[in-house]
Scaffold this motif. Structure first.
Motif, mmCIF file in Angstrom:
data_model
loop_
_atom_site.group_PDB
_atom_site.id
_atom_site.type_symbol
_atom_site.label_atom_id
_atom_site.label_comp_id
_atom_site.label_asym_id
_atom_site.label_seq_id
_atom_site.Cartn_x
_atom_site.Cartn_y
_atom_site.Cartn_z
ATOM 1 N N VAL A 1 10.538 4.862 4.685
ATOM 2 C CA VAL A 1 9.327 4.440 5.401
ATOM 3 C C VAL A 1 8.972 2.994 5.061
ATOM 4 O O VAL A 1 8.359 2.283 5.865
ATOM 5 C CB VAL A 1 8.158 5.381 5.060
ATOM 6 C CG1 VAL A 1 6.855 4.905 5.702
ATOM 7 C CG2 VAL A 1 8.465 6.797 5.527
ATOM 8 N N PHE A 2 9.368 2.549 3.870
ATOM 9 C CA PHE A 2 9.079 1.176 3.467
ATOM 10 C C PHE A 2 9.735 0.165 4.412
ATOM 11 O O PHE A 2 9.305 -0.990 4.488
ATOM 12 C CB PHE A 2 9.571 0.919 2.042
ATOM 13 C CG PHE A 2 8.887 1.749 0.993
ATOM 14 C CD1 PHE A 2 7.688 2.402 1.251
ATOM 15 C CD2 PHE A 2 9.453 1.885 -0.271
ATOM 16 C CE1 PHE A 2 7.059 3.160 0.286
ATOM 17 C CE2 PHE A 2 8.830 2.643 -1.249
ATOM 18 C CZ PHE A 2 7.630 3.293 -0.973
ATOM 19 N N ALA B 1 2.215 7.161 -0.492
ATOM 20 C CA ALA B 1 1.852 7.839 0.754
ATOM 21 C C ALA B 1 2.988 8.706 1.280
ATOM 22 O O ALA B 1 2.759 9.705 1.965
ATOM 23 C CB ALA B 1 1.449 6.810 1.811
ATOM 24 N N PHE B 2 4.229 8.350 0.919
ATOM 25 C CA PHE B 2 5.386 9.068 1.453
ATOM 26 C C PHE B 2 6.420 9.285 0.353
ATOM 27 O O PHE B 2 6.603 8.438 -0.514
ATOM 28 C CB PHE B 2 6.025 8.291 2.608
ATOM 29 C CG PHE B 2 5.084 8.015 3.747
ATOM 30 C CD1 PHE B 2 4.865 8.961 4.731
ATOM 31 C CD2 PHE B 2 4.397 6.804 3.811
ATOM 32 C CE1 PHE B 2 3.986 8.709 5.773
ATOM 33 C CE2 PHE B 2 3.526 6.545 4.848
ATOM 34 C CZ PHE B 2 3.321 7.500 5.827
ATOM 35 N N SER C 1 0.824 -1.210 0.000
ATOM 36 C CA SER C 1 0.000 0.000 0.000
ATOM 37 C C SER C 1 0.857 1.259 0.000
ATOM 38 O O SER C 1 0.592 2.212 -0.746
ATOM 39 C CB SER C 1 -0.932 -0.005 1.217
ATOM 40 O OG SER C 1 -1.714 1.169 1.262
ATOM 41 N N PHE C 2 1.889 1.277 0.842
ATOM 42 C CA PHE C 2 2.796 2.429 0.879
ATOM 43 C C PHE C 2 3.404 2.674 -0.508
ATOM 44 O O PHE C 2 3.526 3.819 -0.954
ATOM 45 C CB PHE C 2 3.921 2.182 1.878
ATOM 46 C CG PHE C 2 3.515 2.348 3.325
ATOM 47 C CD1 PHE C 2 2.243 2.749 3.678
ATOM 48 C CD2 PHE C 2 4.429 2.101 4.338
ATOM 49 C CE1 PHE C 2 1.877 2.907 5.010
ATOM 50 C CE2 PHE C 2 4.077 2.266 5.671
ATOM 51 C CZ PHE C 2 2.792 2.664 6.004
ATOM 52 N N TYR C 3 3.779 1.599 -1.170
ATOM 53 C CA TYR C 3 4.441 1.720 -2.479
ATOM 54 C C TYR C 3 3.459 2.132 -3.576
ATOM 55 O O TYR C 3 3.740 3.019 -4.381
ATOM 56 C CB TYR C 3 5.096 0.390 -2.831
ATOM 57 C CG TYR C 3 5.765 0.391 -4.182
ATOM 58 C CD1 TYR C 3 7.014 0.983 -4.364
ATOM 59 C CD2 TYR C 3 5.139 -0.198 -5.293
ATOM 60 C CE1 TYR C 3 7.620 0.988 -5.609
ATOM 61 C CE2 TYR C 3 5.737 -0.187 -6.530
ATOM 62 C CZ TYR C 3 6.982 0.409 -6.682
ATOM 63 O OH TYR C 3 7.581 0.424 -7.918
ATOM 64 N N THR D 1 1.217 5.577 10.259
ATOM 65 C CA THR D 1 2.607 5.138 10.271
ATOM 66 C C THR D 1 3.258 5.396 11.618
ATOM 67 O O THR D 1 4.077 4.601 12.098
ATOM 68 C CB THR D 1 3.391 5.834 9.155
ATOM 69 O OG1 THR D 1 2.736 5.598 7.910
ATOM 70 C CG2 THR D 1 4.814 5.305 9.070
ATOM 71 N N PRO E 1 -2.165 8.576 6.468
ATOM 72 C CA PRO E 1 -0.898 7.841 6.443
ATOM 73 C C PRO E 1 0.093 8.240 7.526
ATOM 74 O O PRO E 1 0.760 7.381 8.109
ATOM 75 C CB PRO E 1 -0.353 8.147 5.040
ATOM 76 C CG PRO E 1 -1.562 8.435 4.220
ATOM 77 C CD PRO E 1 -2.516 9.126 5.143
#
Length: 247
Positions: free
Chosen positions: A142-143, A136-137, A130-132, A210, A206
């Protein structure tokens, strides 16, 4: 289908409840209670513990797939949390149903552990995806948070299963022998899978998600380090099984 009233089934489950010592707060005060009601309903419906286990895995899988495939939003956060919480409650219900029916089976224990292993592995992988996918960032570091959480969860899960088996084999002291402490349940609450499920209520934001997700990661890492130190000392004190020692 049995004619036993629902309230009688719930009452019997209360009497057959596992000891609470060493159980994190959410599992102890919330999840077992929800699972008790689900187990009573499953019992009256003639369901088996393995069917409940599979239902647990299915609910969790739906939530995990939603995390990986749908863009974060308030409706998604509510949906994912509901599915994960229900899946976790059913995970408690299968064991309670087994006790209500007179005991579990090796197949049931194996199935329960396999579903748990798949669940924790896929959940953190889905967060990473989802982050990728949804950018989101801007900082790709953050990954590393879901990746680290995946590693910690996998090692902790394996460690708990292995230490239990070694205790049984070598006659070591069983876990949670220090009494029923509510304070301890609260202190180890961040390690509870149910708390992780609730954090997904913030999945639409996010940064907030996070932060909380990272706090739980740090808590689980500290718990793992402390647990490894304790397990090392405990295993060192056990006598080897000469008949089963391999080089």
């Amino acid at each position: 289908m049995t004619g036993r009233p629902y309230s009688d089934a719930v009452a019997q489950l209360v009497r057959a409840q596992k000891p609470s010592a060493g159980t994190p707060a959410y599992s102890r005060f919330v999840n077992r209670r929800i699972g008790r009601y689900l187990a009573a309903g499953a019992f009256l419906a003639g369901r088996t513990p393995n069917q409940v286990s599979l239902s647990s895995g299915f609910c969790s899988l739906l939530g995990i797939v939603a995390i990986a495939t749908l863009e974060p939003s308030v409706p998604l956060a509510l949906l994912v949390t509901a599915l994960l919480v229900l899946g976790y409650a059913l995970d408690s219900a299968d064991g309670q149903l087994a006790r209500l029916r007179g005991g579990g089976s090796p197949l049931g224990e194996w199935l329960d552990h396999m579903i748990d292993c798949v669940k924790i592995t896929l959940l953190h992988s889905a967060v990473l995806i989802s982050f990728y996918r949804f950018d989101a960032f801007s900082n790709e570091l953050v990954f590393l948070i879901p990746l680290a959480y995946l590693c910690v969860s996998a090692v902790l899960f394996f460690g708990l299963i292995l230490i239990d088996q070694l205790r049984r084999r070598h006659g070591g002291a069983q876990a949670n022998v220090r009494g029923d402490s509510v304070l301890k349940s609260l202190l180890i609450a961040p390690t509870d899978y149910g708390v992780l499920c609730l954090v997904f209520l913030t999945f639409a934001w996010p940064t907030v998600f996070t932060f909380l997700y990272g706090v739980l990661l740090a808590a689980n890492l500290l718990f793992l380090v402390a647990a490894i130190a304790k397990w090392y000392q405990e295993m060192a004190a056990l006598q080897p099984d000469r008949a089963g020692v391999s080089s």
